[in-house]
Design an enzyme around this catalytic site. Sequence first.
Site, PDB file in Angstrom:
ATOM      1  N   SER A   3       0.833  -1.190   0.000  1.00 44.93           N
ATOM      2  CA  SER A   3       0.000   0.000   0.000  1.00 44.93           C
ATOM      3  C   SER A   3       0.880   1.256   0.000  1.00 44.93           C
ATOM      4  O   SER A   3       1.671   1.461  -0.905  1.00 44.93           O
ATOM      5  CB  SER A   3      -0.958  -0.069   1.202  1.00 44.93           C
ATOM      6  OG  SER A   3      -1.933   0.924   1.152  1.00 44.93           O
ATOM      7  N   HIS A  61      -2.435  -1.257  -4.350  1.00 41.59           N
ATOM      8  CA  HIS A  61      -3.899  -1.291  -4.453  1.00 41.59           C
ATOM      9  C   HIS A  61      -4.429   0.131  -4.386  1.00 41.59           C
ATOM     10  O   HIS A  61      -3.676   1.074  -4.199  1.00 41.59           O
ATOM     11  CB  HIS A  61      -4.525  -2.197  -3.380  1.00 41.59           C
ATOM     12  CG  HIS A  61      -4.335  -1.724  -1.966  1.00 41.59           C
ATOM     13  ND1 HIS A  61      -4.791  -2.426  -0.882  1.00 41.59           N
ATOM     14  CD2 HIS A  61      -3.740  -0.628  -1.439  1.00 41.59           C
ATOM     15  CE1 HIS A  61      -4.499  -1.789   0.231  1.00 41.59           C
ATOM     16  NE2 HIS A  61      -3.863  -0.693  -0.086  1.00 41.59           N
TER      17      HIS A  61
END
Length: 198
Positions: free
Chosen positions: A98, A123
């Site tokens: 992330s 993501h």
Amino acid sequence: MNLIPTVIEQTNRGERAYDIYSRLLKDRIIMLGSAIDDNVANSIVSQLLFLEAEDPEKDISIYINSPGGSITAGMAIYDTMQFIKPKVSTICIGMAASMGAFLLAAGEKGKRYALPNSEVMIHQPLGGAQGQATEIEIAAKRILSLRDKLNQVLAERTGQPIEVIERDTDRDNFKTAEEALQYGLIDKVLTRNTEEQK
């Protein structure tokens, strides 16, 4: 229980004890080994600014083993990395997920590394909203705006077209070190600690 190792250094004035992170900082190494929140960001930003003041011409290395975290806290680190004069090298150890992956890719091009068994996960931003419909709408617009900003930066940092980034960040997308290299998130998979990365 959080144990922080202490190292003893011999000097001509005698012995000096350092916590391991302070000792690494002397070698211009910053450890990002946790989730990213405001406290972690303040610590990383402070270390970056301190090292710039110490020597604005010498590279800084950030070792990353992080599940990600707050977007705003991560962006504070990202902006500081881009703002300071020293080149910032990034090295993934373990996992950069992330916002951790975003910061890994944000290192100086040519100086972004991963160890062979590390993983990188990209993501789209996560978020939630509650309250009245207008508050939920405001929160949704903000997260979509943040997603677009993060995707744009990733496209610039990796050389991937924005459409590819949008598709690949739609869901959790795990990459081996070699796959992260092919994707453009890093520049080299390290197998040995060499002076080349400094």
